[in-house]
Write an enzyme that holds these catalytic residues in place. Structure first.
Site, PDB file in Angstrom:
ATOM      1  N   LYS A   1      58.624  65.180  79.044  1.00 14.39           N
ATOM      2  CA  LYS A   1      57.159  65.772  79.323  1.00 14.39           C
ATOM      3  C   LYS A   1      56.089  65.090  78.821  1.00 14.39           C
ATOM      4  O   LYS A   1      56.318  64.170  78.193  1.00 14.39           O
ATOM      5  CB  LYS A   1      57.548  67.283  78.480  1.00 14.39           C
ATOM      6  CG  LYS A   1      57.877  67.194  77.081  1.00 14.39           C
ATOM      7  CD  LYS A   1      58.309  68.531  76.632  1.00 14.39           C
ATOM      8  CE  LYS A   1      58.260  68.708  75.141  1.00 14.39           C
ATOM      9  NZ  LYS A   1      58.200  69.761  74.433  1.00 14.39           N
TER      10      LYS A   1
ATOM     11  N   TYR B   1      30.184  53.882  59.612  1.00  9.92           N
ATOM     12  CA  TYR B   1      29.856  55.037  59.000  1.00  9.92           C
ATOM     13  C   TYR B   1      30.050  55.623  57.840  1.00  9.92           C
ATOM     14  O   TYR B   1      31.313  55.559  57.451  1.00  9.92           O
ATOM     15  CB  TYR B   1      30.328  56.021  60.069  1.00  9.92           C
ATOM     16  CG  TYR B   1      29.771  55.709  61.651  1.00  9.92           C
ATOM     17  CD1 TYR B   1      28.308  56.010  62.117  1.00  9.92           C
ATOM     18  CD2 TYR B   1      30.737  55.419  62.694  1.00  9.92           C
ATOM     19  CE1 TYR B   1      28.297  55.777  63.313  1.00  9.92           C
ATOM     20  CE2 TYR B   1      30.420  55.190  63.953  1.00  9.92           C
ATOM     21  CZ  TYR B   1      28.874  55.178  64.313  1.00  9.92           C
ATOM     22  OH  TYR B   1      28.495  55.012  65.624  1.00  9.92           O
TER      23      TYR B   1
HETATM   24  C1  LIG Z   1      62.950  72.870  74.513  1.00 12.27           C
HETATM   25  C2  LIG Z   1      62.926  71.399  74.165  1.00 12.27           C
HETATM   26  N1  LIG Z   1      64.087  70.696  73.977  1.00 12.27           N
HETATM   27  C3  LIG Z   1      64.141  69.545  73.747  1.00 12.27           C
HETATM   28  C4  LIG Z   1      62.914  68.926  73.209  1.00 12.27           C
HETATM   29  C5  LIG Z   1      63.030  67.596  72.644  1.00 12.27           C
HETATM   30  O1  LIG Z   1      62.762  67.453  71.240  1.00 12.27           O
HETATM   31  P1  LIG Z   1      62.816  65.977  70.976  1.00 12.27           P
HETATM   32  O2  LIG Z   1      61.486  65.282  71.108  1.00 12.27           O
HETATM   33  O3  LIG Z   1      62.529  66.471  69.419  1.00 12.27           O
HETATM   34  O4  LIG Z   1      64.021  65.447  70.871  1.00 12.27           O
HETATM   35  C6  LIG Z   1      61.797  69.639  73.206  1.00 12.27           C
HETATM   36  C7  LIG Z   1      60.490  69.080  72.822  1.00 12.27           C
HETATM   37  O5  LIG Z   1      59.427  69.234  72.117  1.00 12.27           O
HETATM   38  C8  LIG Z   1      61.759  70.989  73.724  1.00 12.27           C
HETATM   39  O6  LIG Z   1      60.565  71.672  73.779  1.00 12.27           O
END
Ligand SMILES: Cc1ncc(COP(=O)(O)O)c(C=O)c1O
Length: 381
Positions: free
Chosen positions: A42, A269
């Protein structure tokens, strides 16, 4: 030796080693077998660039891809593997998701009915999986409702209810009461559904934290794990790191100026750094707009010619100033490549180092590289 496939055309670039990603994938796969690994890609593969990473993980044998939304799912369909939206499905996403055979999570009965209606309209069958909230408190069907929802879903036309999944909020704590109880409740739900004739072929709960800390979540009757951050060789800052994974990325930029500033001169800054002696100061072409945490101001380091150089003063949007006092006059010049994350051995600067300084986790660091940072894929050869 790692060489970029293309010459970076940006002041700041992140090199992503695809061979390392593949090795990390195989380590995870080996650790959880006979379970299969779903690659969580994602947010553009956590901001690193999904296209090439997906291509490599597809070849490496990922069982499928998980994403957060339709826009992320569609470019992955071409690989011919299952593509699953993990979270909520919005109304406007349903027609296109159904058309492209994306696996959808059932978070309540209403969404199941909408997906069913659209599948009937298109004359196709859509794979769905029950998304159960066993303790995350974010999304999903609550335990007392699962049986009822499942019984209704199996009656709906053109839906193929194939799986069930849930998510851990504190798997980095390992087998503590919370995660263990969640897994036990989840197994209880699966069992109860089976007693009512609803046998689900895909059952998954473990993310990266669980792969490292919760062995009970990575064995049958679970069938898959969902790995995201581990593929990039990163871990939560808390918890143990059972797997030996390698960092996949380096963040680099150029030195743009080398000057000697006199004692008493201030830097940046807020004038938060005042030189107590004449100092050779370098300016690098990366700042907080590129994802360098402001917290590195007067605290962090970068690597120049493999040597750690402290950051002086407050970072600005496009530039960061460093001490080059450990170099002889003329030893480093503008145009020199500077490593902000990466390097070798004890002096290596890691994503986790930055996370610690910023008081955050590695996800936040990786997902925060700016839009002008070029993503460059490299290999080992
Ligand atoms: C429902 C779900 N499963 C798996 C994952 C994967 O998590 P990770 O990156 O900790 O392996 C995520 C990521 O946030 C998630 O939302």
């Amino acid at each position: 030796m790692t060489e970029p496939d293309v010459t970076p055309k940006s002041r700041v670039w992140v090199e992503i080693n695809l061979d390392t990603i593949e090795r990390n994938f195989h380590h995870i796969q080996e650790a959880v077998k006979p379970l299969q690994v779903l690659a969580v890609l994602k947010a553009n593969a956590y901001g690193l660039g999904v296209e090439k990473i997906a291509e490599r993980l597809n070849r490496a044998g990922a069982a499928g891809f998980c994403v957060a939304e339709l826009k992320e799912a569609l470019p992955l369909v071409k690989f011919g593997k299952p593509v699953q939206i993990l979270g909520a499905v919005l109304d406007y996403e349903i027609p296109e998701a159904v058309r492209n055979h994306i696996i959808l999570g059932i978070t309540d009965l209403e969404v199941a009915r909408k997906i069913s209606m659209e599948s009937v309209r298109q004359g196709v069958t859509t794979e769905v999986q029950l998304k159960v909230d066993t303790g995350m408190g974010r999304l999903g069907i609550l335990e007392p409702d699962v049986l009822h929802v499942a019984k209704e879903v199996v009656k709906l036309p053109n839906l193929d209810l194939k799986g069930i999944y849930t998510h851990f909020p504190i798997a980095y704590h390992g087998a503590d009461r919370y995660s263990f109880a969640q897994a036990a409740r989840f197994l209880g739900i699966i069992e109860k559904l089976a007693q009512h004739g609803i046998v689900l072929e895909k059952r998954h709960i473990a993310n990266s934290d669980a792969i490292n800390n919760c062995p009970f979540a990575c064995v049958p009757p679970f069938t898959h794990v969902r790995a995201g951050i581990n593929l990039h060789g990163s871990f939560d800052t808390e918890g143990q790191r059972a797997l030996k994974l390698e960092p996949v990325l380096s963040l680099k930029t150029y030195l743009v100026a080398v000057r000697t500033l006199p004692a008493g001169h201030t830097i940046g800054y807020g004038c938060t750094c005042k030189l107590f002696r004449d100092t050779r100061v370098g300016t690098i072409a990366a700042g907080y707009a590129d994802g360098l945490p402001l917290n590195l101001s007067n605290r962090g380091y970068v690597l120049v010619k493999g040597r750690l150089c402290p950051i002086l003063g407050r970072l600005s949007m496009d530039y960061t100033t460093i001490s080059l006092d450990s170099f002889e006059e003329g030893e480093v010049k503008p145009g020199e490549i500077v490593t902000c994350i990466g390097g070798e051995g004890a002096d290596r600067i890691t994503v986790e180092d930055w996370a610690q300084i910023k008081g955050t986790h590695s996800y936040d660091i990786i997902c925060s590289f700016g839009t002008r940072v070029e993503r460059v894929c490299v290999t080992d050869h």
